[in-house]
Every structure is written in structure tokens, then in C-alpha cells.
Write a protein that holds these residues in place. Structure first.
Motif, PDB file in Angstrom:
ATOM      1  N   LYS A   1       0.577  -1.067  -0.371  1.00  0.00           N
ATOM      2  CA  LYS A   1       0.239   0.069   0.531  1.00  0.00           C
ATOM      3  C   LYS A   1       0.692   1.175   0.312  1.00  0.00           C
ATOM      4  O   LYS A   1       1.735   1.159   0.520  1.00  0.00           O
ATOM      5  CB  LYS A   1      -0.648  -0.068   0.650  1.00  0.00           C
ATOM      6  N   TYR A   2       0.554   2.271  -0.750  1.00  0.00           N
ATOM      7  CA  TYR A   2       1.435   3.622  -0.855  1.00  0.00           C
ATOM      8  C   TYR A   2       0.778   3.835   0.385  1.00  0.00           C
ATOM      9  O   TYR A   2       0.145   4.082   0.979  1.00  0.00           O
ATOM     10  CB  TYR A   2       0.719   4.471  -2.031  1.00  0.00           C
ATOM     11  N   ASP A   3       2.064   5.759   1.012  1.00  0.00           N
ATOM     12  CA  ASP A   3       1.680   6.254   1.928  1.00  0.00           C
ATOM     13  C   ASP A   3       0.729   6.729   1.051  1.00  0.00           C
ATOM     14  O   ASP A   3       0.760   7.384   0.131  1.00  0.00           O
ATOM     15  CB  ASP A   3       3.043   6.522   1.910  1.00  0.00           C
ATOM     16  N   GLU A   4       0.034   7.648   2.234  1.00  0.00           N
ATOM     17  CA  GLU A   4      -0.574   8.707   1.671  1.00  0.00           C
ATOM     18  C   GLU A   4      -0.100   9.969   1.692  1.00  0.00           C
ATOM     19  O   GLU A   4       1.021   9.828   2.790  1.00  0.00           O
ATOM     20  CB  GLU A   4      -1.379   8.788   3.602  1.00  0.00           C
ATOM     21  N   PRO A   5       0.165  10.980   0.906  1.00  0.00           N
ATOM     22  CA  PRO A   5       0.029  12.499   0.907  1.00  0.00           C
ATOM     23  C   PRO A   5       0.222  13.307   2.350  1.00  0.00           C
ATOM     24  O   PRO A   5      -0.589  12.489   2.467  1.00  0.00           O
ATOM     25  CB  PRO A   5      -0.047  13.134   0.148  1.00  0.00           C
ATOM     26  N   LEU A   6       1.470  13.415   2.618  1.00  0.00           N
ATOM     27  CA  LEU A   6       1.370  14.789   3.214  1.00  0.00           C
ATOM     28  C   LEU A   6       1.108  15.656   3.587  1.00  0.00           C
ATOM     29  O   LEU A   6       0.956  16.655   2.744  1.00  0.00           O
ATOM     30  CB  LEU A   6       2.809  15.177   4.146  1.00  0.00           C
ATOM     31  N   ALA A   7      -0.344  15.960   4.394  1.00  0.00           N
ATOM     32  CA  ALA A   7      -0.920  17.687   3.596  1.00  0.00           C
ATOM     33  C   ALA A   7      -1.091  18.299   4.916  1.00  0.00           C
ATOM     34  O   ALA A   7      -1.222  17.344   6.387  1.00  0.00           O
ATOM     35  CB  ALA A   7      -3.229  16.831   3.773  1.00  0.00           C
ATOM     36  N   TRP A   8      -1.124  19.323   4.832  1.00  0.00           N
ATOM     37  CA  TRP A   8      -1.156  20.213   6.133  1.00  0.00           C
ATOM     38  C   TRP A   8      -2.025  21.571   5.416  1.00  0.00           C
ATOM     39  O   TRP A   8      -2.810  21.604   4.566  1.00  0.00           O
ATOM     40  CB  TRP A   8      -0.139  20.873   6.272  1.00  0.00           C
ATOM     41  N   GLU A   9      -2.892  22.339   7.036  1.00  0.00           N
ATOM     42  CA  GLU A   9      -3.895  23.754   6.165  1.00  0.00           C
ATOM     43  C   GLU A   9      -3.174  24.987   6.671  1.00  0.00           C
ATOM     44  O   GLU A   9      -2.534  24.260   8.013  1.00  0.00           O
ATOM     45  CB  GLU A   9      -4.621  23.248   7.374  1.00  0.00           C
ATOM     46  N   GLU A  10      -2.341  25.875   5.868  1.00  0.00           N
ATOM     47  CA  GLU A  10      -2.141  27.020   6.417  1.00  0.00           C
ATOM     48  C   GLU A  10      -2.691  28.118   6.273  1.00  0.00           C
ATOM     49  O   GLU A  10      -3.148  28.435   5.098  1.00  0.00           O
ATOM     50  CB  GLU A  10      -0.047  27.592   6.038  1.00  0.00           C
ATOM     51  N   ASP A  11      -3.336  28.997   7.324  1.00  0.00           N
ATOM     52  CA  ASP A  11      -3.987  30.392   7.005  1.00  0.00           C
ATOM     53  C   ASP A  11      -5.447  30.431   5.607  1.00  0.00           C
ATOM     54  O   ASP A  11      -5.602  30.284   5.243  1.00  0.00           O
ATOM     55  CB  ASP A  11      -3.247  31.532   5.257  1.00  0.00           C
ATOM     56  N   GLY A  12      -5.763  29.305   5.776  1.00  0.00           N
ATOM     57  CA  GLY A  12      -6.880  28.178   5.459  1.00  0.00           C
ATOM     58  C   GLY A  12      -6.954  27.361   4.003  1.00  0.00           C
ATOM     59  O   GLY A  12      -7.949  26.958   3.531  1.00  0.00           O
ATOM     60  N   ILE A  13      -5.628  27.533   3.432  1.00  0.00           N
ATOM     61  CA  ILE A  13      -5.769  27.081   2.667  1.00  0.00           C
ATOM     62  C   ILE A  13      -5.088  25.290   2.641  1.00  0.00           C
ATOM     63  O   ILE A  13      -3.892  25.324   3.239  1.00  0.00           O
ATOM     64  CB  ILE A  13      -4.409  27.664   1.548  1.00  0.00           C
ATOM     65  N   LYS A  14      -5.457  24.420   2.676  1.00  0.00           N
ATOM     66  CA  LYS A  14      -4.955  23.143   2.692  1.00  0.00           C
ATOM     67  C   LYS A  14      -4.067  22.805   1.152  1.00  0.00           C
ATOM     68  O   LYS A  14      -4.678  23.194   0.110  1.00  0.00           O
ATOM     69  CB  LYS A  14      -6.098  22.024   2.632  1.00  0.00           C
ATOM     70  N   SER A  15      -3.023  22.507   1.647  1.00  0.00           N
ATOM     71  CA  SER A  15      -2.056  21.494   1.028  1.00  0.00           C
ATOM     72  C   SER A  15      -1.420  20.472   1.044  1.00  0.00           C
ATOM     73  O   SER A  15      -1.366  19.492   2.401  1.00  0.00           O
ATOM     74  CB  SER A  15      -0.749  22.245   0.693  1.00  0.00           C
ATOM     75  N   ALA A  16      -0.832  19.746   0.241  1.00  0.00           N
ATOM     76  CA  ALA A  16       0.037  18.364   0.219  1.00  0.00           C
ATOM     77  C   ALA A  16       0.989  18.009  -0.393  1.00  0.00           C
ATOM     78  O   ALA A  16       1.149  19.087  -1.894  1.00  0.00           O
ATOM     79  CB  ALA A  16      -1.402  17.209  -0.386  1.00  0.00           C
ATOM     80  N   VAL A  17       1.485  17.038  -0.379  1.00  0.00           N
ATOM     81  CA  VAL A  17       3.121  16.824  -1.174  1.00  0.00           C
ATOM     82  C   VAL A  17       3.313  15.461  -1.183  1.00  0.00           C
ATOM     83  O   VAL A  17       2.997  14.615   0.037  1.00  0.00           O
ATOM     84  CB  VAL A  17       4.002  17.456  -0.729  1.00  0.00           C
TER      85      VAL A  17
END
Length: 131
Positions: A1-17
Motif C-alpha cells: 500500500k502506498y503512503d498517503e500524501p502529507l497534507a497540512w493547512e496554513e492560513d486556511g489553505i490546504k496543501s499536500a506533498v
């Protein structure tokens, strides 16, 4: 199974890598060196067709895809990554292609990030991708 992307929220904007590359061992080296979640592809054909997983609340323009490509004499790794990057960039994803900085040894067909890890550990991995 693959890893899930690393997600975070900053200043109300969600991002992932997420880090993507060819080969389980290579991507284990990427995970060890950077701390990033990884999604290994088992062949260059699968790498070309890579599609990121859907992440609730994260738009493509806030999804960062780090392609840790193989450095081959015939440039097969780079070409495979570029096919995926061109397609995904057109869809709005933020993509980088990263090649091992080491030289290809005489007589070898290429090098990958596992070779780099074995040679220098995390020292020569891109600093902006080390957690």
C-alpha cells in the motif's frame, strides 16, 4: 500500500506533498533521507501514467509532486518522469523532477536515489524536500 500524501493547512489553505519514483528500494531511500511519504511505481510505464490520489479539500494547484527520477545514460528515467510531469502540470499540479547529483559510474547504465543514499546518506538530497 502506498503512503498517503502529507497534507497540512496554513492560513486556511490546504496543501499536500508526495514523492514519486521508480522502484520500491529507491523510494525507501527517498523516505529515509527526506521523511516524505512516497508512492513507488514498479516500472517506467507506470511512472508515466501516475495519477495522484484525491485529497479532500486540496486542489491540484496546492498539491506538490516531487518526482525522484533515475539518472540513466539513455535518459529513460527522466523521459518517463517528464511525460507524467507535463500531463500533471497541465492539470494544475505543482511538479518537480529531481535527479541524483552523483555521476554515472563508468560502465553503469545509470544511477538512482538508492545509489545516492548508499554513497552519501541524506547529505545530497534536495534540502527543500527534507522534513
Amino acid at each position: 500500500k502506498y503512503d498517503e500524501p502529507l497534507a497540512w493547512e496554513e492560513d486556511g489553505i490546504k496543501s499536500a506533498v508526495i514523492a514519486i519514483g521508480e522502484g520500491m528500494e529507491t523510494m525507501e531511500a527517498v523516505r529515509a533521507a527526506t521523511g516524505l511519504p512516497v508512492q513507488p511505481m514498479y516500472s517506467s510505464s507506470l511512472l508515466q501514467g501516475y495519477t495522484p490520489p484525491h485529497i479532500d479539500g486540496v486542489t491540484p494547484d496546492n498539491t506538490f509532486l516531487a518526482f525522484f527520477a533515475d539518472k540513466d545514460i539513455k535518459k529513460a528515467g527522466e523521459k518517463s518522469a517528464m511525460i507524467a510531469i507535463e500531463r500533471l502540470t497541465a492539470l494544475g499540479y505543482q511538479c518537480d523532477m529531481l535527479l541524483p547529483p552523483m555521476d554515472i559510474p563508468e560502465g553503469a547504465k545509470g544511477v538512482d536515489w538508492l545509489d545516492q543514499w548508499c554513497l552519501t546518506g541524506s547529505a545530497d538530497f534536495p534540502e527543500n524536500y527534507i522534513l
